[in-house]
Design a protein around this motif. Structure first.
Motif, short mmCIF file in Angstrom:
data_model
loop_
_atom_site.label_atom_id
_atom_site.label_comp_id
_atom_site.label_asym_id
_atom_site.label_seq_id
_atom_site.Cartn_x
_atom_site.Cartn_y
_atom_site.Cartn_z
N GLN A 14 71.49 188.70 44.44
CA GLN A 14 70.48 187.61 43.97
C GLN A 14 69.88 187.37 42.86
OE1 GLN A 14 67.59 187.22 47.52
NE2 GLN A 14 69.38 188.04 48.90
N ARG A 15 69.63 188.54 42.00
CA ARG A 15 69.15 188.48 40.86
C ARG A 15 70.17 187.65 39.79
NH1 ARG A 15 67.76 193.60 37.21
NH2 ARG A 15 66.53 192.44 35.56
N LEU A 16 71.31 188.12 40.02
CA LEU A 16 72.30 187.40 39.12
C LEU A 16 72.59 185.89 39.48
CD1 LEU A 16 75.30 189.85 38.53
CD2 LEU A 16 73.96 189.00 36.79
N LEU A 17 72.41 185.50 40.52
CA LEU A 17 72.32 184.20 41.03
C LEU A 17 71.32 183.44 40.33
CD1 LEU A 17 73.60 184.45 44.64
CD2 LEU A 17 74.95 183.77 42.54
N ARG A 18 70.06 184.02 40.59
CA ARG A 18 68.79 183.37 39.57
C ARG A 18 69.08 183.13 38.46
NH1 ARG A 18 66.48 187.04 43.13
NH2 ARG A 18 65.69 186.20 44.99
N TYR A 19 69.71 184.41 37.79
CA TYR A 19 69.90 184.44 36.43
C TYR A 19 70.92 183.00 36.01
CZ TYR A 19 71.58 185.76 31.73
OH TYR A 19 71.92 185.54 30.48
N TYR A 20 71.86 182.94 36.90
CA TYR A 20 72.78 182.06 36.52
C TYR A 20 72.15 180.60 36.71
CZ TYR A 20 76.53 185.45 37.52
OH TYR A 20 77.42 186.58 37.25
N GLU A 21 71.19 180.51 37.57
CA GLU A 21 70.32 179.01 37.73
C GLU A 21 69.75 179.00 36.33
OE1 GLU A 21 66.97 177.07 40.21
OE2 GLU A 21 67.76 178.92 41.10
N GLU A 22 68.89 179.98 35.98
CA GLU A 22 68.15 179.85 34.62
C GLU A 22 69.01 179.67 33.63
OE1 GLU A 22 66.40 183.80 33.94
OE2 GLU A 22 65.26 183.94 35.81
N GLY A 24 71.48 177.34 33.69
CA GLY A 24 72.01 176.15 34.02
C GLY A 24 73.51 176.14 34.63
N LEU A 25 74.09 177.20 34.97
CA LEU A 25 75.16 177.58 35.49
C LEU A 25 75.41 177.17 37.09
CD1 LEU A 25 76.26 180.83 33.76
CD2 LEU A 25 76.53 178.59 32.92
N VAL A 46 80.26 179.99 41.74
CA VAL A 46 80.03 181.47 41.33
C VAL A 46 81.28 182.16 41.07
CG1 VAL A 46 79.22 183.79 42.27
CG2 VAL A 46 77.87 181.39 42.56
N ARG A 47 82.45 181.75 41.66
CA ARG A 47 83.57 182.43 41.30
C ARG A 47 84.40 182.03 39.87
NH1 ARG A 47 85.32 181.58 47.52
NH2 ARG A 47 84.74 183.53 48.32
N ARG A 48 84.05 180.83 39.56
CA ARG A 48 84.58 180.36 38.26
C ARG A 48 83.69 181.14 37.05
NH1 ARG A 48 85.70 173.79 38.49
NH2 ARG A 48 87.26 174.14 39.99
N ILE A 49 82.19 181.18 37.18
CA ILE A 49 81.49 181.81 36.51
C ILE A 49 81.81 183.26 36.44
CG2 ILE A 49 79.04 182.70 36.13
CD1 ILE A 49 78.14 180.10 37.83
N ILE A 62 79.81 179.66 28.68
CA ILE A 62 80.45 179.26 29.90
C ILE A 62 79.58 178.00 30.33
CG2 ILE A 62 80.06 179.76 32.29
CD1 ILE A 62 80.71 183.03 31.67
N ALA A 63 78.29 177.88 30.11
CA ALA A 63 77.63 176.39 30.37
C ALA A 63 78.36 175.21 29.79
CB ALA A 63 76.31 176.33 29.90
N ASP A 64 78.94 175.61 28.42
CA ASP A 64 79.75 174.38 27.80
C ASP A 64 81.10 174.50 28.54
OD1 ASP A 64 77.85 174.30 26.11
OD2 ASP A 64 78.48 175.56 24.48
N VAL A 65 81.88 175.55 28.94
CA VAL A 65 83.12 175.49 29.22
C VAL A 65 83.39 175.04 30.66
CG1 VAL A 65 85.06 177.20 29.77
CG2 VAL A 65 83.94 177.14 27.56
N LEU A 66 82.35 175.52 31.60
CA LEU A 66 82.45 175.36 33.01
C LEU A 66 82.59 174.06 33.39
CD1 LEU A 66 82.39 177.23 35.47
CD2 LEU A 66 79.93 176.67 35.50
N PRO A 67 82.21 172.83 33.10
CA PRO A 67 82.41 171.54 33.49
C PRO A 67 83.60 171.15 33.04
CG PRO A 67 80.33 171.64 32.21
CD PRO A 67 81.00 172.89 32.11
#
Length: 117
Positions: A14-22, A24-25, A46-49, A62-67
Motif C-alpha cells: 500500500q505504501r508504494l501504491l500511495r507513492y505511485y499516486e503522489e 501521478g502514476l 500497476v503492472r505496467r508501472i 514512467i510518468a511521461d512514458v506510461l500514457p
C-alpha cells in the motif's frame, strides 16, 4: 476496490501504491470519506508501472512514458512514435551505467587480488 484489495491483487504494498499516486502514476477516485477507490484498469496500470520500473526507468520517466504504452499480450510496446527516442535514450543511460559498474568491479577485483598476495 480499496487500496488493500489493489495491493493484494498486484502484490505491491500500500505504501508504494500511495507513492505511485503522489508521482501521478495512479489516479484513484476519492470517496467523500477520503478513501481511495480503484478499478480493474488500475490493476493493469500497476503492472505496467512495475514492468517499466523493472526496465530501469525512474518514476519521473514512467510518468511521461506510461500514457504511450500498450500491452501487446507479450509485453509492453511503444504506442507513440516519439516514445522510441526516449526509450533509446534511457537504454543508452542504462548501458553507460552498466559499463561504469563493470569498470568499478574490475578495479575492485584487482585490489582484492593484490591484497590476497
Amino acid at each position: 476496490m480499496r487500496i488493500g484489495e489493489l495491493a493484494r491483487r498486484t502484490g505491491v504494498n500500500q505504501r508504494l501504491l500511495r507513492y505511485y499516486e503522489e508521482q501521478g502514476l495512479l489516479r484513484p477516485v476519492r470517496r467523500p470519506s477520503g478513501y481511495r477507490e480503484y478499478g480493474d484498469a488500475d490493476v493493469e496500470q500497476v503492472r505496467r508501472i512495475r514492468t517499466l520500473l523493472a526496465a530501469g526507468l525512474n518514476t519521473t520517466t514512467i510518468a511521461d512514458v506510461l500514457p504511450c504504452t500498450a500491452d501487446t499480450g507479450n509485453g509492453l510496446a511503444a504506442a507513440c512514435p516519439d516514445l522510441l527516442t526516449d526509450l533509446r535514450r534511457e537504454r543508452d543511460r542504462i548501458s553507460r551505467s552498466i559499463a561504469e559498474l563493470h569498470t568499478a568491479r574490475t578495479m575492485l577485483d584487482a585490489i582484492i587480488e593484490a591484497t590476497s598476495h
